[in-house]
Design a protein around this motif. Structure first.
Motif, mmCIF file in Angstrom:
data_model
loop_
_atom_site.group_PDB
_atom_site.id
_atom_site.type_symbol
_atom_site.label_atom_id
_atom_site.label_comp_id
_atom_site.label_asym_id
_atom_site.label_seq_id
_atom_site.Cartn_x
_atom_site.Cartn_y
_atom_site.Cartn_z
ATOM 1 N N GLN A 74 0.841 -1.192 0.000
ATOM 2 C CA GLN A 74 0.000 0.000 0.000
ATOM 3 C C GLN A 74 0.880 1.247 0.000
ATOM 4 O O GLN A 74 0.650 2.189 -0.768
ATOM 5 C CB GLN A 74 -0.890 -0.039 1.255
ATOM 6 N N ALA A 75 1.892 1.225 0.859
ATOM 7 C CA ALA A 75 2.780 2.387 0.985
ATOM 8 C C ALA A 75 3.476 2.658 -0.352
ATOM 9 O O ALA A 75 3.582 3.801 -0.790
ATOM 10 C CB ALA A 75 3.801 2.133 2.082
ATOM 11 N N LYS A 76 3.915 1.569 -1.007
ATOM 12 C CA LYS A 76 4.602 1.718 -2.294
ATOM 13 C C LYS A 76 3.678 2.382 -3.307
ATOM 14 O O LYS A 76 4.061 3.285 -4.028
ATOM 15 C CB LYS A 76 5.008 0.342 -2.811
ATOM 16 N N LYS A 77 2.431 1.895 -3.321
ATOM 17 C CA LYS A 77 1.459 2.423 -4.269
ATOM 18 C C LYS A 77 1.254 3.906 -4.039
ATOM 19 O O LYS A 77 1.234 4.705 -4.973
ATOM 20 C CB LYS A 77 0.119 1.695 -4.104
ATOM 21 N N GLU A 78 1.106 4.278 -2.749
ATOM 22 C CA GLU A 78 0.859 5.681 -2.434
ATOM 23 C C GLU A 78 2.062 6.538 -2.808
ATOM 24 O O GLU A 78 1.943 7.671 -3.251
ATOM 25 C CB GLU A 78 0.559 5.818 -0.939
ATOM 26 N N PHE A 79 3.260 5.961 -2.609
ATOM 27 C CA PHE A 79 4.491 6.676 -2.910
ATOM 28 C C PHE A 79 4.554 7.026 -4.388
ATOM 29 O O PHE A 79 5.001 8.107 -4.757
ATOM 30 C CB PHE A 79 5.671 5.804 -2.496
ATOM 31 N N ARG A 80 4.087 6.061 -5.206
ATOM 32 C CA ARG A 80 4.074 6.299 -6.632
ATOM 33 C C ARG A 80 3.143 7.448 -6.928
ATOM 34 O O ARG A 80 3.248 8.190 -7.817
ATOM 35 C CB ARG A 80 3.554 5.049 -7.368
#
Lengths: 222, 198
Positions: free
Chosen positions: B192-198
């Motif tokens: 989830q964090a990775k997705k948001e970071f993108r």
């Protein structure tokens, strides 16, 4: 479809009042096979699983205690006899009763294991088995209401109508859930992951036989 | 096809199976509303028309099947009459207490204490007797399993060592499951964090 078309010539009947068990080559073969398997497991002992321990050279043996062994063997024999009965029964309601008996005995066989995962999946299977009471007996009741009879001999000669097909479909969902075929296989398949092989196997074998028999019943009555 | 793979993975989890089954059963039963349903009146196990016996003033309505015990047979039908030759002869049998109640009350048939021989018993215990055997054996199996578990796992547990071992095993196994859950939670959060970071 007539009964003779599917299973071969009828070799004889066992009349028990309105419930007439009938024997033809297909059913006789299934009946004898399941009884042979039941006889085999009634004289066999359980397996012991050996698990390799992680990080050492030791091994962990998972064995079944004597008391549990006896209980499981008893329930497995009952399961085998119930399956054998379902193979030769000639009455729709009788078949659903055999099915319900197999379901409850299946839960009983794994009820005393000590693995949490297995108990959890047995619990989930129990939920399905409880729900299956409605479609199994409801389906048989709908077919009885639509045709006025439960005997497979009579049902074979009555042409199918929408209500009968619906009743058969409801029964099919019940049998599928109770015997755990796809897509409901997960809870029943997880129940096997425990030591005690021959007794655990009858859970699987009874489902296979029941499905074969039920498909034959569906082809007969529709 | 990652979506189908996810679906298969969900199907492999026993927890989802009762829900899936309930949904499928519910959908099928909803379909049942559009199927034409009607009672075929040509039934073997016939019942009198509703209220007809009540209006006739019979004390054991709605179970009155006529006949006299061992004198004349009552009205009961069978699929295969040749297998049950003595059908109907004990249709109207009732215990002395039931006879007394029947004399006292005109509504005996509908009361909770009424189980007149009649319809129910003759069909259940004579023409469809094998069903009765199976039904009670299902009950018996349920009681055997439940009582065996109760005796061996709740009442008769005198050996402390056994209990301690079992508790230890259960704790270890639930710990493992909790760890797995935590692990998967952590992974999901990372994703989830990775997705948001993108």
């Amino acid at each position: 479809m007539l009964i003779e078309d599917l299973g071969g010539n009828i070799l004889g009947t066992i009349p028990l009042g309105d419930i007439v068990l009938y024997l033809n080559p297909l059913h006789l073969f299934l009946f004898v096979t399941i009884l042979l398997f039941t006889a085999l497991i009634s004289i066999s002992r359980t397996e012991t699983q050996v698990e390799a321990m992680f990080g050492s050279l030791d091994e962990n043996k998972v064995a079944v205690g004597l008391k549990e062994f006896k209980q499981r063997r008893f329930l497995a024999i009952i399961c085998g006899i119930a399956t054998a009965g379902a193979m030769i029964t000639g009455d729709l309601f009788n078949f659903t009763l055999f099915m319900a008996l197999i379901g409850i005995v299946n839960i009983g066989i794994v009820s005393a294991v000590k693995q949490v995962d297995v108990l959890n999946s047995a619990y989930q299977y129990g939920l399905i088995a409880m729900m299956c009471g409605l479609p199994l007996f409801g389906g048989a009741a709908i077919i009885l209401a639509a045709t006025g009879t439960l005997s497979l001999f009579e049902l074979a000669s009555i042409p199918a109508n929408p209500m009968m097909i619906f009743g058969a479909l409801v029964m099919l969902v019940g049998v599928a859930g109770e015997s755990g075929i796809a897509p409901f296989f997960a809870s029943k398949a997880e129940m096997f992951r425990t030591p005690g092989s021959p007794f655990i196997l009858i859970i699987h074998l009874s489902s296979l036989f029941i499905i074969v028999r039920f498909v034959e019943i569906l082809l007969t009555i529709l | 096809m990652p979506k189908i793979a996810k679906l298969w993975n969900k199907l492999a989890n026993p927890k989802n199976i009762p829900r899936l089954f309930a949904v499928i059963l519910g959908l099928l039963l909803i379909v049942g509303f559009i199927i034409p349903m009607g009672l075929n009146t040509d039934q073997i196990y016939i019942r009198p028309a509703p209220q007809s016996q009540m209006d006739a003033g019979l004390a054991i309505a709605p179970y009155d099947r006529g006949g006299e015990v061992l004198v004349s047979p009552g009205v009961t039908e069978a699929q295969y009459p040749e297998n049950s030759k003595n059908l109907g002869w004990i249709n109207s049998y009732m215990t002395p207490i039931a006879e007394l109640l029947k004399a006292l009350s005109p509504y005996f048939g509908t009361s909770i204490c009424a189980s007149p021989g009649g319809l129910i018993d003759e069909i259940l215990y004579y023409t469809r007797g094998f069903d009765t055997i199976l039904e009670s054996s299902i009950l018996m199996m349920a009681f055997i399993i439940a009582s065996w578990l109760a005796i061996n796992f709740t009442i008769d547990r005198k050996e402390e060592r056994d209990i301690k071992e079992d508790v230890k095993r259960a704790i270890a196994s639930s710990d493992r499951i909790a760890n797995e859950v935590e692990e998967s939670n952590r992974k999901a959060r990372e994703k989830q964090a990775k997705k948001e970071f993108r």
